[in-house]
Design a protein around this motif. Structure first.
Motif, PDB file in Angstrom:
ATOM      1  N   PHE A 197       7.131   1.810   9.197  1.00 14.24           N
ATOM      2  CA  PHE A 197       6.494   0.763  10.010  1.00 14.24           C
ATOM      3  C   PHE A 197       5.212   1.295  10.651  1.00 14.24           C
ATOM      4  N   GLY A 198       5.266   2.503  11.200  1.00 15.07           N
ATOM      5  CA  GLY A 198       4.083   3.131  11.810  1.00 15.07           C
ATOM      6  C   GLY A 198       2.996   3.390  10.771  1.00 15.07           C
ATOM      7  N   ALA A 199       3.405   3.837   9.589  1.00 16.00           N
ATOM      8  CA  ALA A 199       2.429   4.083   8.522  1.00 16.00           C
ATOM      9  C   ALA A 199       1.771   2.777   8.096  1.00 16.00           C
ATOM     10  N   GLY A 200       2.549   1.699   8.024  1.00 13.03           N
ATOM     11  CA  GLY A 200       1.996   0.402   7.650  1.00 13.03           C
ATOM     12  C   GLY A 200       1.031  -0.127   8.693  1.00 13.03           C
ATOM     13  N   VAL A 201       1.370   0.051   9.982  1.00 15.41           N
ATOM     14  CA  VAL A 201       0.483  -0.387  11.058  1.00 15.41           C
ATOM     15  C   VAL A 201      -0.828   0.405  11.008  1.00 15.41           C
ATOM     16  N   ALA A 202      -0.726   1.719  10.815  1.00 16.90           N
ATOM     17  CA  ALA A 202      -1.933   2.558  10.749  1.00 16.90           C
ATOM     18  C   ALA A 202      -2.808   2.154   9.557  1.00 16.90           C
ATOM     19  N   ALA A 203      -2.189   1.910   8.414  1.00 12.96           N
ATOM     20  CA  ALA A 203      -2.949   1.494   7.231  1.00 12.96           C
ATOM     21  C   ALA A 203      -3.585   0.126   7.466  1.00 12.96           C
ATOM     22  N   GLY A 204      -2.866  -0.776   8.117  1.00 13.21           N
ATOM     23  CA  GLY A 204      -3.413  -2.104   8.409  1.00 13.21           C
ATOM     24  C   GLY A 204      -4.608  -2.032   9.345  1.00 13.21           C
ATOM     25  N   VAL A 205      -4.522  -1.185  10.368  1.00 14.36           N
ATOM     26  CA  VAL A 205      -5.638  -1.022  11.314  1.00 14.36           C
ATOM     27  C   VAL A 205      -6.847  -0.433  10.599  1.00 14.36           C
ATOM     28  N   ALA A 206      -6.619   0.597   9.787  1.00 15.81           N
ATOM     29  CA  ALA A 206      -7.727   1.219   9.050  1.00 15.81           C
ATOM     30  C   ALA A 206      -8.375   0.218   8.102  1.00 15.81           C
ATOM     31  N   LEU A 207      -7.555  -0.578   7.413  1.00 15.61           N
ATOM     32  CA  LEU A 207      -8.084  -1.564   6.481  1.00 15.61           C
ATOM     33  C   LEU A 207      -8.855  -2.663   7.218  1.00 15.61           C
ATOM     34  N   ALA A 208      -8.355  -3.094   8.350  1.00 19.38           N
ATOM     35  CA  ALA A 208      -9.040  -4.129   9.137  1.00 19.38           C
ATOM     36  C   ALA A 208     -10.394  -3.629   9.636  1.00 19.38           C
ATOM     37  N   ARG A 209     -10.439  -2.381  10.092  1.00 25.35           N
ATOM     38  CA  ARG A 209     -11.726  -1.813  10.554  1.00 25.35           C
ATOM     39  C   ARG A 209     -12.723  -1.720   9.400  1.00 25.35           C
ATOM     40  N   LYS A 210     -12.249  -1.281   8.258  1.00 25.92           N
ATOM     41  CA  LYS A 210     -13.136  -1.152   7.093  1.00 25.92           C
ATOM     42  C   LYS A 210     -13.658  -2.525   6.671  1.00 25.92           C
ATOM     43  N   LEU A 211     -12.810  -3.535   6.674  1.00 19.44           N
ATOM     44  CA  LEU A 211     -13.232  -4.882   6.303  1.00 19.44           C
ATOM     45  C   LEU A 211     -14.244  -5.443   7.300  1.00 19.44           C
ATOM     46  N   ASN A 212     -14.006  -5.217   8.582  1.00 18.97           N
ATOM     47  CA  ASN A 212     -14.957  -5.679   9.603  1.00 18.97           C
ATOM     48  C   ASN A 212     -16.315  -5.000   9.455  1.00 18.97           C
ATOM     49  N   GLU A 213     -16.293  -3.708   9.173  1.00 23.07           N
ATOM     50  CA  GLU A 213     -17.551  -2.973   8.986  1.00 23.07           C
ATOM     51  C   GLU A 213     -18.298  -3.492   7.756  1.00 23.07           C
ATOM     52  N   THR A 214     -17.593  -3.730   6.670  1.00 21.52           N
ATOM     53  CA  THR A 214     -18.210  -4.254   5.452  1.00 21.52           C
ATOM     54  C   THR A 214     -18.758  -5.657   5.680  1.00 21.52           C
ATOM     55  N   ALA A 215     -18.029  -6.476   6.404  1.00 24.83           N
ATOM     56  CA  ALA A 215     -18.495  -7.839   6.691  1.00 24.83           C
ATOM     57  C   ALA A 215     -19.737  -7.811   7.575  1.00 24.83           C
ATOM     58  N   ARG A 216     -19.787  -6.885   8.532  1.00 28.08           N
ATOM     59  CA  ARG A 216     -20.961  -6.780   9.403  1.00 28.08           C
ATOM     60  C   ARG A 216     -22.187  -6.328   8.606  1.00 28.08           C
ATOM     61  N   LYS A 217     -21.988  -5.420   7.660  1.00 26.79           N
ATOM     62  CA  LYS A 217     -23.115  -4.952   6.833  1.00 26.79           C
ATOM     63  C   LYS A 217     -23.653  -6.063   5.940  1.00 26.79           C
ATOM     64  N   ALA A 218     -22.818  -7.053   5.611  1.00 24.76           N
ATOM     65  CA  ALA A 218     -23.241  -8.139   4.727  1.00 24.76           C
ATOM     66  C   ALA A 218     -24.016  -9.221   5.467  1.00 24.76           C
ATOM     67  N   THR A 219     -24.030  -9.177   6.782  1.00 28.58           N
ATOM     68  CA  THR A 219     -24.787 -10.172   7.555  1.00 28.58           C
ATOM     69  C   THR A 219     -26.268  -9.838   7.493  1.00 28.58           C
TER      70      THR A 219
END
Length: 104
Positions: free
Chosen positions: A7-29
């Motif tokens: 569960f902890g590993a999944g939460v950590a992976a989800g947070v890392a993936l969400a940050r990466k997606l937000n960063e990629t979306a910001r670069k596309a603006t």
């Protein structure tokens, strides 16, 4: 305990993936793209400035070397030129022949 680990590993992976997606979306603006372009232009300007400084330093070094050669004025360092006159051929024969390459 195993379930808690996964569960902890999944939460950590989800947070890392969400940050990466937000960063990629910001670069596309548009503002993100402008920021990236501005950084690339600054980097290019720095490289061009550095190249110009190196060229100027090389020019000054070479100028100093030439100045030293002229100041010394010794016969061993001077370059001597001699005049080489081309043979004069009559115009009628020269127009019918092709010019020969040097060294043949």
């Amino acid at each position: 305990m195993r379930r808690l680990f996964w569960f902890g590993a999944g939460v950590a992976a989800g947070v890392a993936l969400a940050r990466k997606l937000n960063e990629t979306a910001r670069k596309a603006t548009p503002s993100g793209m402008a920021e990236q372009l501005g950084g690339a232009v600054r980097e290019l300007a720095g490289a061009v400035g550095s190249f110009g400084a190196e060229v100027r330093a090389g020019m000054q070094e070479r100028e100093q070397e030439l100045h030293d050669v002229v100041e010394r004025g010794s016969a061993a360092d001077t370059v001597q030129f001699r005049r080489i006159d081309a043979p004069v051929a009559d115009e009628g024969a020269a127009s019918g022949r092709r010019a020969r390459r040097a060294g043949r």
